[in-house]
Design a protein around this motif. Structure first.
Motif, PDB file in Angstrom:
ATOM      1  N   TYR A  25      16.925  22.389  -4.799  1.00 45.87           N
ATOM      2  CA  TYR A  25      17.264  21.119  -4.582  1.00 45.87           C
ATOM      3  C   TYR A  25      18.501  20.771  -5.261  1.00 45.87           C
ATOM      4  CZ  TYR A  25      12.859  21.289  -2.137  1.00 45.87           C
ATOM      5  OH  TYR A  25      11.656  21.601  -1.524  1.00 45.87           O
ATOM      6  N   ALA A  26      19.673  21.340  -4.948  1.00 44.32           N
ATOM      7  CA  ALA A  26      20.686  20.843  -5.641  1.00 44.32           C
ATOM      8  C   ALA A  26      21.421  19.336  -5.452  1.00 44.32           C
ATOM      9  CB  ALA A  26      22.100  21.846  -5.350  1.00 44.32           C
ATOM     10  N   CYS A  27      21.164  18.970  -4.190  1.00 37.89           N
ATOM     11  CA  CYS A  27      21.594  17.390  -4.049  1.00 37.89           C
ATOM     12  C   CYS A  27      20.572  16.532  -4.306  1.00 37.89           C
ATOM     13  CB  CYS A  27      21.861  17.488  -2.416  1.00 37.89           C
ATOM     14  SG  CYS A  27      23.264  18.638  -2.116  1.00 37.89           S
ATOM     15  N   ASN A  28      21.088  15.251  -4.590  1.00 35.87           N
ATOM     16  CA  ASN A  28      20.202  13.992  -4.759  1.00 35.87           C
ATOM     17  C   ASN A  28      21.122  13.021  -4.115  1.00 35.87           C
ATOM     18  OD1 ASN A  28      19.023  11.974  -5.750  1.00 35.87           O
ATOM     19  ND2 ASN A  28      19.100  12.625  -8.157  1.00 35.87           N
ATOM     20  N   GLY A  29      20.062  12.292  -3.259  1.00 31.64           N
ATOM     21  CA  GLY A  29      20.540  11.140  -2.521  1.00 31.64           C
ATOM     22  C   GLY A  29      19.748   9.722  -2.704  1.00 31.64           C
ATOM     23  N   SER A  30      20.491   8.708  -2.874  1.00 31.07           N
ATOM     24  CA  SER A  30      19.955   7.434  -3.330  1.00 31.07           C
ATOM     25  C   SER A  30      19.832   6.363  -1.921  1.00 31.07           C
ATOM     26  CB  SER A  30      20.592   6.906  -4.374  1.00 31.07           C
ATOM     27  OG  SER A  30      20.387   7.580  -5.432  1.00 31.07           O
ATOM     28  N   PHE A  31      19.020   6.021  -1.676  1.00 28.41           N
ATOM     29  CA  PHE A  31      18.967   5.110  -0.401  1.00 28.41           C
ATOM     30  C   PHE A  31      18.623   3.557  -0.543  1.00 28.41           C
ATOM     31  CE2 PHE A  31      18.667   9.555   0.994  1.00 28.41           C
ATOM     32  CZ  PHE A  31      19.677   9.373   1.769  1.00 28.41           C
ATOM     33  N   LYS A  32      18.695   2.645   0.094  1.00 27.91           N
ATOM     34  CA  LYS A  32      18.497   1.391  -0.190  1.00 27.91           C
ATOM     35  C   LYS A  32      17.883   1.022   1.323  1.00 27.91           C
ATOM     36  CE  LYS A  32      19.960  -1.513  -3.200  1.00 27.91           C
ATOM     37  NZ  LYS A  32      18.752  -1.749  -3.959  1.00 27.91           N
ATOM     38  N   ALA A  33      16.679   0.439   1.437  1.00 24.95           N
ATOM     39  CA  ALA A  33      16.161   0.216   2.647  1.00 24.95           C
ATOM     40  C   ALA A  33      15.520  -1.319   2.774  1.00 24.95           C
ATOM     41  CB  ALA A  33      15.300   1.255   3.246  1.00 24.95           C
ATOM     42  N   LEU A  34      15.460  -1.857   4.002  1.00 26.09           N
ATOM     43  CA  LEU A  34      14.587  -2.860   4.099  1.00 26.09           C
ATOM     44  C   LEU A  34      13.659  -2.717   5.069  1.00 26.09           C
ATOM     45  CD1 LEU A  34      17.529  -5.468   4.595  1.00 26.09           C
ATOM     46  CD2 LEU A  34      15.960  -5.299   2.735  1.00 26.09           C
ATOM     47  N   PHE A  35      12.358  -3.426   4.677  1.00 22.33           N
ATOM     48  CA  PHE A  35      11.138  -2.928   5.775  1.00 22.33           C
ATOM     49  C   PHE A  35      11.352  -3.721   7.002  1.00 22.33           C
ATOM     50  CE2 PHE A  35       8.828  -2.528   1.769  1.00 22.33           C
ATOM     51  CZ  PHE A  35       8.366  -1.373   1.809  1.00 22.33           C
ATOM     52  N   SER A  36      10.769  -3.085   8.161  1.00 22.97           N
ATOM     53  CA  SER A  36      11.066  -3.595   9.238  1.00 22.97           C
ATOM     54  C   SER A  36       9.757  -4.752   9.276  1.00 22.97           C
ATOM     55  CB  SER A  36      10.600  -2.553  10.401  1.00 22.97           C
ATOM     56  OG  SER A  36       9.443  -2.037  10.357  1.00 22.97           O
ATOM     57  N   THR A  37       9.724  -5.440  10.379  1.00 23.92           N
ATOM     58  CA  THR A  37       8.606  -6.575  10.528  1.00 23.92           C
ATOM     59  C   THR A  37       7.605  -5.867  10.627  1.00 23.92           C
ATOM     60  OG1 THR A  37      10.271  -7.942  11.491  1.00 23.92           O
ATOM     61  CG2 THR A  37       7.961  -8.629  11.714  1.00 23.92           C
ATOM     62  N   SER A  38       7.352  -4.839  11.574  1.00 22.95           N
ATOM     63  CA  SER A  38       5.880  -4.169  11.757  1.00 22.95           C
ATOM     64  C   SER A  38       5.504  -3.312  10.201  1.00 22.95           C
ATOM     65  CB  SER A  38       6.187  -3.024  12.679  1.00 22.95           C
ATOM     66  OG  SER A  38       7.125  -2.070  12.440  1.00 22.95           O
ATOM     67  N   ALA A  39       6.399  -2.932   9.516  1.00 22.86           N
ATOM     68  CA  ALA A  39       6.069  -2.231   8.522  1.00 22.86           C
ATOM     69  C   ALA A  39       5.637  -3.055   7.536  1.00 22.86           C
ATOM     70  CB  ALA A  39       7.551  -1.431   7.638  1.00 22.86           C
ATOM     71  N   TYR A  71       2.194  -2.168   5.727  1.00 27.03           N
ATOM     72  CA  TYR A  71       1.886  -1.663   4.264  1.00 27.03           C
ATOM     73  C   TYR A  71       1.743  -3.053   3.595  1.00 27.03           C
ATOM     74  CZ  TYR A  71       3.927   2.147   6.540  1.00 27.03           C
ATOM     75  OH  TYR A  71       4.566   3.288   7.256  1.00 27.03           O
ATOM     76  N   GLN A  72       1.739  -4.161   3.786  1.00 28.59           N
ATOM     77  CA  GLN A  72       1.386  -5.288   2.864  1.00 28.59           C
ATOM     78  C   GLN A  72       0.170  -5.893   3.115  1.00 28.59           C
ATOM     79  OE1 GLN A  72       5.007  -7.775   2.906  1.00 28.59           O
ATOM     80  NE2 GLN A  72       5.743  -6.911   0.847  1.00 28.59           N
ATOM     81  N   ASN A  73      -0.604  -6.440   2.376  1.00 27.22           N
ATOM     82  CA  ASN A  73      -1.502  -7.428   2.416  1.00 27.22           C
ATOM     83  C   ASN A  73      -1.134  -8.818   2.391  1.00 27.22           C
ATOM     84  OD1 ASN A  73      -3.564  -5.259   1.965  1.00 27.22           O
ATOM     85  ND2 ASN A  73      -3.363  -5.190   0.002  1.00 27.22           N
ATOM     86  N   VAL A  74      -0.910  -9.208   3.688  1.00 26.54           N
ATOM     87  CA  VAL A  74      -0.356 -10.360   3.705  1.00 26.54           C
ATOM     88  C   VAL A  74      -1.399 -11.629   3.166  1.00 26.54           C
ATOM     89  CG1 VAL A  74       0.638 -12.101   5.226  1.00 26.54           C
ATOM     90  CG2 VAL A  74       1.199  -9.636   5.551  1.00 26.54           C
ATOM     91  N   PRO A  75      -1.109 -12.501   2.337  1.00 24.91           N
ATOM     92  CA  PRO A  75      -2.007 -13.511   2.075  1.00 24.91           C
ATOM     93  C   PRO A  75      -2.558 -14.355   3.555  1.00 24.91           C
ATOM     94  CG  PRO A  75       0.070 -13.478   0.757  1.00 24.91           C
ATOM     95  CD  PRO A  75       0.185 -12.881   1.859  1.00 24.91           C
ATOM     96  N   GLY A  76      -3.855 -14.774   3.289  1.00 22.59           N
ATOM     97  CA  GLY A  76      -4.270 -15.434   4.411  1.00 22.59           C
ATOM     98  C   GLY A  76      -3.564 -16.846   4.873  1.00 22.59           C
ATOM     99  N   GLY A  77      -2.986 -17.569   4.073  1.00 20.00           N
ATOM    100  CA  GLY A  77      -2.287 -18.573   4.422  1.00 20.00           C
ATOM    101  C   GLY A  77      -1.056 -18.783   4.976  1.00 20.00           C
ATOM    102  N   ARG A  96       0.810  -1.150  -0.082  1.00 23.51           N
ATOM    103  CA  ARG A  96       0.039   0.033  -0.319  1.00 23.51           C
ATOM    104  C   ARG A  96       0.857   1.139  -0.020  1.00 23.51           C
ATOM    105  NH1 ARG A  96      -2.633  -3.506   3.364  1.00 23.51           N
ATOM    106  NH2 ARG A  96      -1.735  -2.367   5.452  1.00 23.51           N
ATOM    107  N   PHE A  97       1.098   1.671  -1.242  1.00 21.37           N
ATOM    108  CA  PHE A  97       2.175   2.533  -1.334  1.00 21.37           C
ATOM    109  C   PHE A  97       1.694   3.888  -0.810  1.00 21.37           C
ATOM    110  CE2 PHE A  97       4.241  -0.045  -4.540  1.00 21.37           C
ATOM    111  CZ  PHE A  97       5.547   0.029  -4.051  1.00 21.37           C
ATOM    112  N   SER A  98       0.401   4.207  -0.962  1.00 23.13           N
ATOM    113  CA  SER A  98      -0.006   5.623  -0.285  1.00 23.13           C
ATOM    114  C   SER A  98       0.113   5.903   0.891  1.00 23.13           C
ATOM    115  CB  SER A  98      -1.633   5.577  -0.778  1.00 23.13           C
ATOM    116  OG  SER A  98      -2.252   4.487  -0.085  1.00 23.13           O
ATOM    117  N   ASP A  99      -0.182   4.700   1.904  1.00 24.83           N
ATOM    118  CA  ASP A  99       0.222   4.850   3.101  1.00 24.83           C
ATOM    119  C   ASP A  99       1.687   5.095   3.551  1.00 24.83           C
ATOM    120  OD1 ASP A  99      -2.638   4.578   3.580  1.00 24.83           O
ATOM    121  OD2 ASP A  99      -2.177   2.419   4.311  1.00 24.83           O
TER     122      ASP A  99
END
Length: 197
Positions: free
Chosen positions: A172-186, A190-196, A96-99
């Motif tokens: 905005y003269a600077c540009n930053g790139s980041f790589k992140a891993l979701f936390s368990t709570s996130a 933010y994900q619709n976890v499949p029922g099974g 759910r990208f909007s959230d």
């Protein structure tokens, strides 16, 4: 009453009467057997005609199904069913990208804007690009996103921060790139976890 008939004649009359009664019983039995044979023959003929009619209807139905190309329709139906299952799996595991964008925006420091985010795999890392007014503001984005208090990401790595001195880059003269891993709570948030799973 006195019986004046000779005994042999009396015996003949007795057996004659018994023969007549026996004849009647035999004729009745033959009539009953004949009736049963007629009923059995009629039933057999009726069932035979019903079987013939049903075979004709079955052949007609099969011809109609072949004319309507049932096998092709069944293949298309199974293909559609497979597509629906794939769509359901995708929808069950969509982010759910909007959230997510709203919550990232809340932790962005002043002087920075989120320019893009990319997610290749549902459970993989997310790539973030930000524009910032200064190098320090761009670096602060990584610190804010990595803060465990916001519960967004378990780990955030700074891939690159570049700043341009040209006036064409705007405020905005600077540009930053980041790589992140979701936390368990996130992931749960933010994900619709499949029922099974």
């Amino acid at each position: 009453m006195i019986n004046l008939l000779p005994p042999e004649f009396a015996v003949r009359i007795k057996y004659g009467r018994a023969n007549t009664s026996l004849r009647r019983w035999i004729i009745g039995a033959l009539v009953a057997i004949g009736g049963l044979v007629i009923i059995l023959a009629g039933g057999w003929l009726y069932l035979n005609s019903q079987v013939t009619d049903l075979h004709g209807q079955l052949d007609q139905t099969n011809a109609q199904l072949k004319a309507q190309n049932l096998s092709q329709v069944q293949k298309e139906a199974s293909t559609i069913t497979g597509d629906v299952k794939v769509i359901n799996r995708v929808l069950d595991s969509e982010v759910r990208f909007s959230d997510l964008i709203q919550d990232i925006g809340k932790v962005m420091p002043s002087g920075t804007v989120l320019s893009s985010l990319t997610l290749d795999k549902i459970n993989g890392p997310i790539d973030l690009s930000v524009n910032a007014k200064s190098y320090a503001a761009a670096a602060q984005v990584g610190v804010n996103l990595n803060d465990p208090a916001n519960g967004l990401f378990s780990k955030v790595d700074i891939v690159s921060i570049t700043c341009s001195n040209s006036s064409s880059s705007g405020p905005y003269a600077c540009n930053g790139s980041f790589k992140a891993l979701f936390s368990t709570s996130a992931i749960k948030k933010y994900q619709n976890v499949p029922g099974g799973s």
